[in-house]
Design a protein around this motif. Structure first.
Motif, PDB file in Angstrom:
ATOM      1  N   TYR A 159       5.762  11.379   3.848  1.00  0.00           N
ATOM      2  CA  TYR A 159       6.875  11.302   3.075  1.00  0.00           C
ATOM      3  C   TYR A 159       6.625  10.786   1.751  1.00  0.00           C
ATOM      4  N   PRO A 160       6.299  11.697   0.885  1.00  0.00           N
ATOM      5  CA  PRO A 160       6.199  11.564  -0.505  1.00  0.00           C
ATOM      6  C   PRO A 160       7.273  10.956  -1.281  1.00  0.00           C
ATOM      7  N   GLU A 161       8.584  11.662  -0.863  1.00  0.00           N
ATOM      8  CA  GLU A 161       9.975  11.018  -1.392  1.00  0.00           C
ATOM      9  C   GLU A 161      10.259   9.653  -0.946  1.00  0.00           C
ATOM     10  N   ILE A 162       9.583   9.299  -0.022  1.00  0.00           N
ATOM     11  CA  ILE A 162      10.012   7.730   0.640  1.00  0.00           C
ATOM     12  C   ILE A 162       8.935   6.751   0.043  1.00  0.00           C
ATOM     13  N   PHE A 163       7.675   7.240   0.226  1.00  0.00           N
ATOM     14  CA  PHE A 163       6.653   6.221  -0.381  1.00  0.00           C
ATOM     15  C   PHE A 163       5.985   6.635  -1.660  1.00  0.00           C
ATOM     16  N   ARG A 164       6.865   6.466  -2.686  1.00  0.00           N
ATOM     17  CA  ARG A 164       6.532   7.233  -4.035  1.00  0.00           C
ATOM     18  C   ARG A 164       5.552   6.038  -4.598  1.00  0.00           C
ATOM     19  N   SER A 165       4.671   6.388  -5.265  1.00  0.00           N
ATOM     20  CA  SER A 165       3.736   5.221  -6.165  1.00  0.00           C
ATOM     21  C   SER A 165       4.775   4.575  -7.325  1.00  0.00           C
ATOM     22  N   LEU A 191      -3.098  -1.257  14.759  1.00  0.00           N
ATOM     23  CA  LEU A 191      -4.052  -0.715  13.965  1.00  0.00           C
ATOM     24  C   LEU A 191      -4.666  -2.264  13.145  1.00  0.00           C
ATOM     25  N   ASN A 192      -6.019  -1.775  12.937  1.00  0.00           N
ATOM     26  CA  ASN A 192      -6.798  -2.725  12.191  1.00  0.00           C
ATOM     27  C   ASN A 192      -6.739  -2.336  10.816  1.00  0.00           C
ATOM     28  N   ARG A 193      -7.552  -2.789  10.061  1.00  0.00           N
ATOM     29  CA  ARG A 193      -7.481  -2.606   8.678  1.00  0.00           C
ATOM     30  C   ARG A 193      -7.748  -1.108   8.113  1.00  0.00           C
ATOM     31  N   SER A 194      -8.979  -0.653   8.977  1.00  0.00           N
ATOM     32  CA  SER A 194      -9.357   0.754   8.738  1.00  0.00           C
ATOM     33  C   SER A 194      -8.521   1.587   9.386  1.00  0.00           C
ATOM     34  N   GLY A 195      -7.885   1.401  10.551  1.00  0.00           N
ATOM     35  CA  GLY A 195      -6.454   2.195  10.836  1.00  0.00           C
ATOM     36  C   GLY A 195      -5.487   2.445   9.949  1.00  0.00           C
ATOM     37  N   LEU A 196      -5.337   1.278   9.423  1.00  0.00           N
ATOM     38  CA  LEU A 196      -3.884   0.959   8.489  1.00  0.00           C
ATOM     39  C   LEU A 196      -4.114   1.956   7.229  1.00  0.00           C
ATOM     40  N   THR A 197      -5.477   2.008   6.803  1.00  0.00           N
ATOM     41  CA  THR A 197      -5.929   2.735   5.742  1.00  0.00           C
ATOM     42  C   THR A 197      -5.582   4.131   5.962  1.00  0.00           C
ATOM     43  N   ARG A 198      -6.171   4.680   7.050  1.00  0.00           N
ATOM     44  CA  ARG A 198      -5.715   6.028   7.421  1.00  0.00           C
ATOM     45  C   ARG A 198      -4.522   6.234   7.690  1.00  0.00           C
ATOM     46  N   PHE A 199      -3.619   5.539   8.297  1.00  0.00           N
ATOM     47  CA  PHE A 199      -2.413   6.072   8.733  1.00  0.00           C
ATOM     48  C   PHE A 199      -1.335   5.746   7.156  1.00  0.00           C
ATOM     49  N   THR A 200      -1.754   4.849   6.197  1.00  0.00           N
ATOM     50  CA  THR A 200      -1.117   4.684   4.981  1.00  0.00           C
ATOM     51  C   THR A 200      -1.228   6.157   4.432  1.00  0.00           C
ATOM     52  N   GLN A 201      -2.298   6.777   4.511  1.00  0.00           N
ATOM     53  CA  GLN A 201      -2.614   7.975   3.730  1.00  0.00           C
ATOM     54  C   GLN A 201      -1.545   9.208   4.290  1.00  0.00           C
ATOM     55  N   LEU A 234       0.836  -1.112   0.028  1.00  0.00           N
ATOM     56  CA  LEU A 234      -0.216  -0.121  -0.002  1.00  0.00           C
ATOM     57  C   LEU A 234       0.702   1.287   0.093  1.00  0.00           C
ATOM     58  N   LEU A 235       2.173   1.113   0.325  1.00  0.00           N
ATOM     59  CA  LEU A 235       2.806   2.217   0.418  1.00  0.00           C
ATOM     60  C   LEU A 235       3.721   2.528  -0.569  1.00  0.00           C
ATOM     61  N   THR A 236       4.820   1.343  -0.864  1.00  0.00           N
ATOM     62  CA  THR A 236       5.412   1.765  -2.229  1.00  0.00           C
ATOM     63  C   THR A 236       5.758   0.472  -2.749  1.00  0.00           C
ATOM     64  N   ALA A 237       6.321   0.364  -3.921  1.00  0.00           N
ATOM     65  CA  ALA A 237       6.556  -0.864  -4.703  1.00  0.00           C
ATOM     66  C   ALA A 237       7.896  -1.705  -4.257  1.00  0.00           C
ATOM     67  N   ASP A 238       8.718  -0.728  -3.562  1.00  0.00           N
ATOM     68  CA  ASP A 238      10.131  -1.376  -3.111  1.00  0.00           C
ATOM     69  C   ASP A 238      10.349  -1.350  -1.937  1.00  0.00           C
ATOM     70  N   ALA A 239       9.446  -1.624  -1.044  1.00  0.00           N
ATOM     71  CA  ALA A 239       9.581  -1.650   0.450  1.00  0.00           C
ATOM     72  C   ALA A 239       9.361  -3.042   1.032  1.00  0.00           C
ATOM     73  N   TYR A 240       9.969  -3.268   2.270  1.00  0.00           N
ATOM     74  CA  TYR A 240       9.594  -4.528   2.742  1.00  0.00           C
ATOM     75  C   TYR A 240       9.575  -4.453   4.280  1.00  0.00           C
ATOM     76  N   ASN A 241       8.484  -5.067   4.932  1.00  0.00           N
ATOM     77  CA  ASN A 241       8.258  -4.712   6.217  1.00  0.00           C
ATOM     78  C   ASN A 241       9.141  -5.986   7.018  1.00  0.00           C
ATOM     79  N   VAL A 271       4.503 -13.719   4.493  1.00  0.00           N
ATOM     80  CA  VAL A 271       5.493 -13.926   3.132  1.00  0.00           C
ATOM     81  C   VAL A 271       4.583 -13.125   2.013  1.00  0.00           C
ATOM     82  N   GLU A 272       3.293 -13.374   2.012  1.00  0.00           N
ATOM     83  CA  GLU A 272       2.455 -12.707   1.022  1.00  0.00           C
ATOM     84  C   GLU A 272       2.221 -11.462   1.226  1.00  0.00           C
ATOM     85  N   ASN A 273       2.326 -10.965   2.273  1.00  0.00           N
ATOM     86  CA  ASN A 273       2.297  -9.529   2.884  1.00  0.00           C
ATOM     87  C   ASN A 273       3.433  -8.628   2.693  1.00  0.00           C
TER      88      ASN A 273
END
Lengths: 336, 511
Positions: free
Chosen positions: A330-336, A314-324, A73-80, A206-208
């Motif tokens: 951090y637009p330079e970090i989490f770029r689409s 956070l649950n799913r709704s919290g995650l959506t809010r926080f991701t935004q 949800l954040l960027t293509a080249d990140a890993y948690n 792994v999937e996420n």
């Protein structure tokens, strides 16, 4: 056979076979025996040892990072690469291990709650219990701990006790694994399957790309009703030392270090005393001043309980809010 | 070297292997050597001087009784003087070493209140290991020898009788006829006896490690927050403390009895399913049996047999009939219960909580007996009614828990404060549940599963106690059980699982 010998053999078999069985079971079938977050810890270790893959943004920290930052949800080249319950100690060694097998990321995005920045609650019960640290890391830690007078944060009184306790985990001692062994045995007897649960969690993580939910994904489970209150923030202890070592390691490897405070559950406000928050913010200010190249957003933000899957995550709704919020901040970090 | 430590069991194991092989005349010497090792591992070396004084004086006195012989009045008078002197010396050592602070605190309290004088500071004298247990044993031995029992022929034998190592942590309190000859008889390996001894040790370790050590974590949390102690919080804390106390004390006693049984020396029982007692009096016949029996035998009966008591009893009988005759008996009981309280510790809280409260309850029960009989017949309640029996058992256990608030409280004032909090009209259930759950989740309990194991283990103890109450020999049943190896393995896994919980020193140790 003389009866004394007969009895002695029976007793020896009884007393020795139990620790042997437990140690072997945990050593060779951990997915069948260990519980809780083992699968996530296992996956984390597996990712660290995996050769070659590159990610630009490496997310690290504790369970708040693990649940609040979903790479896709954040960027293509990140890993948690965060671990539940981890404090800067584990994270320092995990980063070291990661860098041995991978190209250094461009950014280390670190997120951790106040309590895990100061306390080492999960060090024994999860990190050591799940064998997440390597023997060389433990040996290195032992050396570094000699510089500290007070090791009470690690629940030991001196380095010898630390080494002894660590050895018990490394050797899969029965006193450390009997309860979980018994629990898995009973679980399997009443029809559940520890292995299946662990496998499912492993596949989800792994999937996420390392992300996982705690509590429930959709709403607050209301079972774990509160987080333990924090009476003090240790700004000069072992965790603080490892936090600065972590930043240093990033600097040495040309990694930009970004610290972001997670959103907190407003229903848990009483657990966070003002004095603790003040001390924490002052500490973070100091870190920012000492390391001007880092980016630190330590301010505390409170989200409604509806955004959480349990008291702290956070649950799913919290995650959506926080991701935004993260994408905007951090637009330079989490770029689409 | 605690009675639950690995070092202790290594010492026992090695000693047993030697004990079964050596000639009879060396067996008791080996036990004495073990006892000395255990003593010096647990107490300051110089405290053995006090033990030597007690043993030496008792030895001299009892040899004197044996040689004096004759029933002439003069000789009897001398014997009585020696007996009184020996008892006074032993009680004096105990009183000075263990109760000096009680006297100082009382003196300071009264002095500051009424005479406005400055208090004196506490003393910190180290007492010998298990002084409260062995002093009673030596007194019993002296009295029995004065009454004609044969004394030991060797002072070292008396030393072994005094510091026999399984008794050195929690008792039981033995007498000449309980222990004397058994210690010095020949004992060889007997498979069933050793197996039964091991069962007992295992059961004791189970109670101490699986339940008591875990329960201690919760109890400490509950009792460390006196501001929360209102309503049910107080009573639940008291019940949990008593469960900790029972599993701790009876667990250590089981280990001591089991170890001794392996050596072939059967010790007297100290517990007999106390929570199934139907009255306070019966409870104390099932709880710490050897102390109760000692006080009855060596304080209560001699006191009732004195001329003063006999005369007083006759006078009161003339004045008020049968009920008047009972008064001296109640006074003797008061003395016994005061001693029972003092024996538990050097503080007035023990005298009130462990002594006078139970004395009052027992006397009240006896005085009101005609009334309760009438009430029972009016309500058509029969003693055989299981519901009524269960009610009596629960009531008795709760009364015992109330008395033990004093045992766990910091002081007498703290005891009264907690009891006052307990009768306040506030439920306090939520607070107690939250405290327990927080301790289970974040404290030193291990895990929620560990808590569940403790609860199940507690149920197992109650079931075994119930079987014992019904006269079932649980060890024989286990030995004949086809599935016994499953139970052995379950026990060993549980013990290993409990090794990581901090071991608490026995609540009855250092007495």
């Amino acid at each position: 056979m003389r009866p004394v010998l007969k009895l002695a053999i029976k007793l020896a078999v009884l007393l020795i076979s139990v620790p042997v069985i437990i140690s072997l079971a945990v050593r060779f079938f951990p997915m069948h025996v260990l519980d809780g977050e083992y699968a996530a810890y296992y996956q984390n270790g597996e990712y660290a040892r995996e050769n070659g893959s590159y990610c630009r943004v490496l997310i690290m920290g504790d369970s708040t990072a693990k649940s609040a930052l979903k790479p896709d949800l954040l960027t293509a080249d990140a890993y948690n690469y965060a671990i539940g319950g981890a404090c800067p100690i584990e994270e320092y060694y995990c980063l070291r291990e990661y860098l041995e097998q991978h190209e250094a990321p461009e950014i280390l995005f670190y997120m951790s709650a106040i309590n895990t920045m100061s306390q080492q609650d999960a060090f024994w019960t999860r990190t050591m219990h799940f064998h997440r640290l390597r023997s060389e890391d433990i040996a290195d830690m032992e050396k570094r701990l000699t510089a500290f007078e007070d090791l009470s944060a690690l629940d030991v009184s001196n380095v010898e006790e630390f080494a002894q306790e660590a050895k018990l985990y490394q050797l899969y001692a029965p006193q450390k694994y009997s309860v979980v062994f018994l629990k898995s045995l009973l679980e399997n007897l009443i029809g559940g399957s520890r292995y299946k649960q662990n496998r499912e969690l492993y596949e989800t993580v792994v999937e996420n790309e390392g992300h996982m939910f705690f509590g429930t994904a959709e709403s607050w489970d209301k079972i774990n009703h509160k987080v333990p209150a924090l009476s003090d923030f240790d700004d000069n202890g072992i965790a603080a030392y490892y936090f600065s070592e972590l930043i240093k390691l990033c600097e040495e490897n040309g990694i930009r270090f970004v610290f972001q405070s997670p959103p907190y559950n407003s229903s848990q406000k009483p657990a966070f005393h003002d004095s603790v928050i003040k001390k924490y913010l002052a500490y973070m200010d100091r870190v920012q001043k000492d390391c001007p190249d880092t980016t630190i957003h330590a301010e505390i933000t409170w989200y409604e309980p509806e955004c959480f899957g349990d008291p702290a995550h956070l649950n799913r709704s919290g995650l959506t809010r926080f991701t935004q919020v993260m994408k905007e901040r951090y637009p330079e970090i989490f770029r689409s | 070297m605690e009675i639950t430590s690995i070092q202790f069991f290594i010492m026992v194991g090695v000693s047993l292997l030697i004990y079964w092989q050596v000639p009879h005349r060396y067996q008791w010497m080996l036990l004495l050597a073990d006892s000395l090792v255990f003593y010096f591992a647990n107490a300051a070396w110089y405290t053995v001087i006090y033990v030597c004084i007690s043993v030496g004086s008792t030895w001299a006195a009892t040899r004197y009784f044996a040689q004096a012989g004759g029933d002439e009045a003069e000789s009897q008078k001398k014997k009585n003087c020696v007996l009184a002197g020996t008892i006074l010396l032993n009680v004096g050592i105990l009183a000075v070493l263990k109760y000096a602070n009680l006297a100082i605190h009382t003196f300071n309290f009264l002095g500051e209140r009424f005479l406005h004088i400055r208090g004196i500071s506490d003393v910190a004298w180290l007492a010998p290991l298990a002084i409260s247990y062995y002093t009673l044993q030596l007194i019993a031995y002296t009295v029995d020898c004065a009454a004609g029992a044969e004394p030991f022929d060797n002072p070292l034998k008396l030393a072994l009788y005094t510091i026999y190592f399984p008794l050195m942590t929690n008792g039981p309190i033995c007498r000449r006829h309980d222990l004397g000859d058994r210690l010095f008889a020949e004992h060889r390996f007997a498979y069933d006896r050793v197996r039964f001894g091991l069962y007992r040790i295992g059961w004791g370790l189970f109670k101490k490690m699986v339940i008591s050590n875990r329960m201690a974590v919760i109890v400490d949390q509950l009792w460390e927050q006196p501001d929360k102690a209102t309503g049910l919080y107080v009573w639940i804390s008291a019940v949990l403390f008593v469960l900790q106390l029972y599993t701790d004390f009876s667990g250590c006693i089981d280990i001591a009895l089991g170890v001794s049984e392996c050596f072939g020396i059967i010790l007297p029982e100290n517990f007999n399913a106390p929570f199934f007692a139907r009255s306070v009096q019966e409870f104390w016949q099932r709880w710490h049996i050897t102390l109760g029996a000692w006080l009855k035998e060596y304080v209560m009966f001699p006191l009732c047999r004195t001329n003063v008591f006999k005369r007083w009893s006759r006078k009161l009988k003339k004045k008020w009939g049968r009920s008047g005759q009972q008064i001296p008996y109640y006074v003797a009981m008061f003395v016994v219960w005061t001693l029972m309280g003092i024996w538990h510790g050097s503080s007035w809280k023990y005298v009130v909580g462990e002594g006078w409260l139970f004395w009052a309850l027992i006397v009240l029960g006896q005085v009101l007996e005609p009334l309760t009989k009438k009430a029972k017949s009016l309500l058509h309640l029969q003693d055989s009614n299981p519901v009524f029996a269960a009610f009596q058992m629960v009531r008795t256990s709760l009364l015992f828990c109330a008395g033990n608030i004093a045992f766990r409280a910091v002081s007498l004032q703290d005891t009264f404060r907690r009891i006052a909090g307990g009768v306040r009209l506030r439920l306090g259930l939520g607070t107690v549940v939250h405290t327990i759950m927080d301790t289970v989740s974040f404290g030193g309990m291990g895990s929620q599963f560990g808590f569940l194991l403790m609860v199940l283990a507690l149920l197992a103890v109650l079931v075994v106690d119930f079987l014992k109450y019904r006269g079932v020999n649980v060890r024989e049943k286990l030995a004949a059980c086809k599935w016994r190896w499953v139970l052995y393995y379950a026990l060993v896994v549980l013990l290993y699982a409990s090794l990581d919980i901090a071991n608490q020193e026995s609540l009855y140790a250092q007495f």
